[in-house]
Design a protein around this motif. Structure first.
Motif, PDB file in Angstrom:
ATOM      1  N   PRO A 260      16.531  29.276  27.875  1.00 24.46           N
ATOM      2  CA  PRO A 260      16.238  28.115  27.025  1.00 24.46           C
ATOM      3  C   PRO A 260      16.370  28.432  25.541  1.00 24.46           C
ATOM      4  O   PRO A 260      16.768  27.574  24.756  1.00 24.46           O
ATOM      5  CB  PRO A 260      14.788  27.775  27.389  1.00 24.46           C
ATOM      6  N   SER A 264      18.840  26.413  23.232  1.00 23.29           N
ATOM      7  CA  SER A 264      18.287  25.674  22.093  1.00 23.29           C
ATOM      8  C   SER A 264      19.098  25.940  20.833  1.00 23.29           C
ATOM      9  O   SER A 264      19.436  25.004  20.088  1.00 23.29           O
ATOM     10  CB  SER A 264      16.824  26.087  21.873  1.00 23.29           C
ATOM     11  N   ARG A 285      20.710  13.450  19.087  1.00 27.92           N
ATOM     12  CA  ARG A 285      20.551  13.726  20.523  1.00 27.92           C
ATOM     13  C   ARG A 285      20.516  15.233  20.770  1.00 27.92           C
ATOM     14  O   ARG A 285      19.648  15.745  21.482  1.00 27.92           O
ATOM     15  CB  ARG A 285      21.687  13.093  21.316  1.00 27.92           C
ATOM     16  N   GLY A 288      17.310  16.803  19.526  1.00 23.96           N
ATOM     17  CA  GLY A 288      16.209  16.580  20.465  1.00 23.96           C
ATOM     18  C   GLY A 288      16.244  17.564  21.621  1.00 23.96           C
ATOM     19  O   GLY A 288      15.207  18.089  22.054  1.00 23.96           O
ATOM     20  N   ARG A 289      17.445  17.835  22.145  1.00 26.15           N
ATOM     21  CA  ARG A 289      17.594  18.813  23.222  1.00 26.15           C
ATOM     22  C   ARG A 289      17.187  20.199  22.738  1.00 26.15           C
ATOM     23  O   ARG A 289      16.528  20.955  23.461  1.00 26.15           O
ATOM     24  CB  ARG A 289      19.039  18.833  23.713  1.00 26.15           C
ATOM     25  N   GLU A 291      15.013  20.974  20.436  1.00 22.48           N
ATOM     26  CA  GLU A 291      13.559  21.034  20.302  1.00 22.48           C
ATOM     27  C   GLU A 291      12.887  21.163  21.660  1.00 22.48           C
ATOM     28  O   GLU A 291      11.952  21.958  21.831  1.00 22.48           O
ATOM     29  CB  GLU A 291      13.066  19.772  19.571  1.00 22.48           C
ATOM     30  N   THR A 292      13.367  20.402  22.648  1.00 27.73           N
ATOM     31  CA  THR A 292      12.791  20.464  23.999  1.00 27.73           C
ATOM     32  C   THR A 292      12.974  21.845  24.611  1.00 27.73           C
ATOM     33  O   THR A 292      12.049  22.399  25.221  1.00 27.73           O
ATOM     34  CB  THR A 292      13.439  19.400  24.895  1.00 27.73           C
ATOM     35  N   LEU A 293      14.153  22.399  24.465  1.00 29.49           N
ATOM     36  CA  LEU A 293      14.443  23.705  25.049  1.00 29.49           C
ATOM     37  C   LEU A 293      13.639  24.817  24.377  1.00 29.49           C
ATOM     38  O   LEU A 293      13.186  25.756  25.054  1.00 29.49           O
ATOM     39  CB  LEU A 293      15.940  24.003  24.954  1.00 29.49           C
ATOM     40  N   GLU A 295      10.704  24.594  23.174  1.00 24.97           N
ATOM     41  CA  GLU A 295       9.338  24.513  23.705  1.00 24.97           C
ATOM     42  C   GLU A 295       9.219  25.234  25.040  1.00 24.97           C
ATOM     43  O   GLU A 295       8.145  25.738  25.391  1.00 24.97           O
ATOM     44  CB  GLU A 295       8.925  23.047  23.863  1.00 24.97           C
ATOM     45  N   LYS A 296      10.321  25.300  25.799  1.00 24.97           N
ATOM     46  CA  LYS A 296      10.305  25.964  27.107  1.00 24.97           C
ATOM     47  C   LYS A 296      10.550  27.471  27.005  1.00 24.97           C
ATOM     48  O   LYS A 296      10.326  28.199  27.968  1.00 24.97           O
ATOM     49  CB  LYS A 296      11.387  25.353  28.013  1.00 24.97           C
TER      50      LYS A 296
END
Length: 386
Positions: A260, A264, A285, A288-289, A291-293, A295-296
């Motif tokens: 991740p 990211s 878009r 956003g991906r 940022e999500t990745l 976090e993981k």
């Protein structure tokens, strides 16, 4: 009596991507260099060290471990038996290890990038890989402190040349591939230093070479590093379509598919490319991906030096660039402030760059006085805005 796992030795193996068998082999070679007689350390011996069953190796193994790793035996997690308090002599005193200055003249920077190597090595193996990798780590730290410059690039290219020389002498495919990967890493470091110094054509040639070496090494992590730098180079050349393509190439690597953190970075770099190309929707878009990745991602896990810079601070900075390019300077300013708050103190070059970008985002909002205060220049001096 319960045994305690040797976490320090295990961490060293993880950091340097070494197996127990490779460490045993390196120790045996070091014993041969130190004593003239081949060692008999086995993979099982290393497992006993790791489990804590054997907490204090034999004297020649201790000396060999220090020579191979460049660390004291106690720093490797071993504990003297009984009342013994002294440890074996340092590898600098006991082994035939010498240092060479890659950069000639003894400037402070040149001294910082000197790389150690075995004089006239009779074998090429894991110990050589460790020494070269630590040299590369020193170059990365120097770059974070000072930014790109000619001495650093020369040292990196010298490291690549040393790795290529050693791989031609190696007798095992695995060692050859790891040395080729190091040569790619050093060459990419030289490319980044050239980008930072504004020598874009030179950087492009280095990246072409680094990508070839990464392919020969069959190393997806090095391949991703090269595409990351290629995306940055294309953006500086205002070739925004190529910047997006290079960033998307990062996403196809095995590293991005399994990590991740790597994914990211790839999405963040793609977002920047789209922002400069004028595609706001795709830029946001991808951001956003990213940022999500992130976090993981497990940020505590060991990682390669080239991607050590990436984390919350860098993502805030890249987010700010995207926001500024897509017409949201106020959000960009907030993101730059977040980046500066999260940025480690050792990243002096990044801090200077982020501060300059913060001033520009304030200028884009028409706040000239605040921008000049941030940048530390007189109000009537706006030359930095160009």
């Amino acid at each position: 009596m319960a045994t305690t796992r040797n976490a320090a030795l295990a961490a060293f193996l993880t950091e340097h991507q070494m197996t127990a068998s490779e460490l045993a082999d390196a120790v045996n070679h070091a014993i041969s260099d130190l004593t003239g007689r081949q060692g008999a350390t086995s993979e099982r011996t290393v497992f006993r060290w790791l489990s804590g069953e054997s907490r204090w190796p034999q004297e020649r193994q201790r000396r060999a471990l220090e020579a191979v790793t460049g660390r004291s035996i106690t720093a490797l997690g071993f504990v003297p038996r009984g009342k013994r308090t002294s440890v074996s002599a340092s590898p600098a005193e006991e082994s035939k290890v010498y240092r060479r200055e890659f950069c000639g003249a003894a400037t402070h920077a040149a001294a910082a990038v000197a790389v150690p190597f075995l004089a006239a090595p009779s074998r090429v193996g894991t110990a050589d890989i460790i020494r070269l990798r630590e040299h590369g780590e020193r170059l990365v730290a120097l770059d974070a402190d000072r930014g790109g410059h000619g001495t650093l690039a020369q040292a990196a290219l010298a490291g690549a040349a040393e790795a290529l020389t050693l791989q031609r002498q190696s007798t095992t495919q695995r060692v050859r591939q790891r040395l080729l990967a190091l040569a790619s890493d050093f060459t990419a470091t030289a490319a980044w230093s050239s980008i930072d110094a504004g020598q874009l054509d030179v950087a492009s040639r280095h990246l072409d070479r680094a990508l070839t070496l990464a392919g020969l090494a069959q190393d997806s992590d090095m391949t991703m590093q090269v595409w990351n730098l290629r995306a940055m180079l294309a953006r500086q050349r205002k070739e925004y379509g190529e910047a997006v393509a290079a960033s998307q190439a990062m996403l196809t690597t095995a590293g991005a598919r399994r990590s991740p953190l790597h994914a990211s970075l790839a999405y963040a770099r793609t977002a920047v490319g789209f922002a400069y190309r004028g595609d706001r929707h795709e830029a946001l878009r991808c951001l956003g991906r990213a940022e999500t990745l992130l976090e993981k991602a497990d940020l505590a896990q060991p990682r390669a030096p080239w991607i050590a810079f990436y984390g919350p601070a860098e993502l805030h900075c890249l987010s700010a660039i995207v926001r500024d390019q897509t017409g949201d300077p106020a959000e960009a300013e907030a993101a730059y402030h977040q980046a500066l708050t999260a940025l480690p103190t050792t990243y002096r070059r990044n801090r200077a760059y982020t501060t300059a970008c913060l001033a520009l985002s304030q200028l884009h909002q028409g706040d000239v006085e605040q921008a000049c205060a941030t940048r530390g220049c007189p109000v009537n001096d706006l030359r930095y805005a160009g």
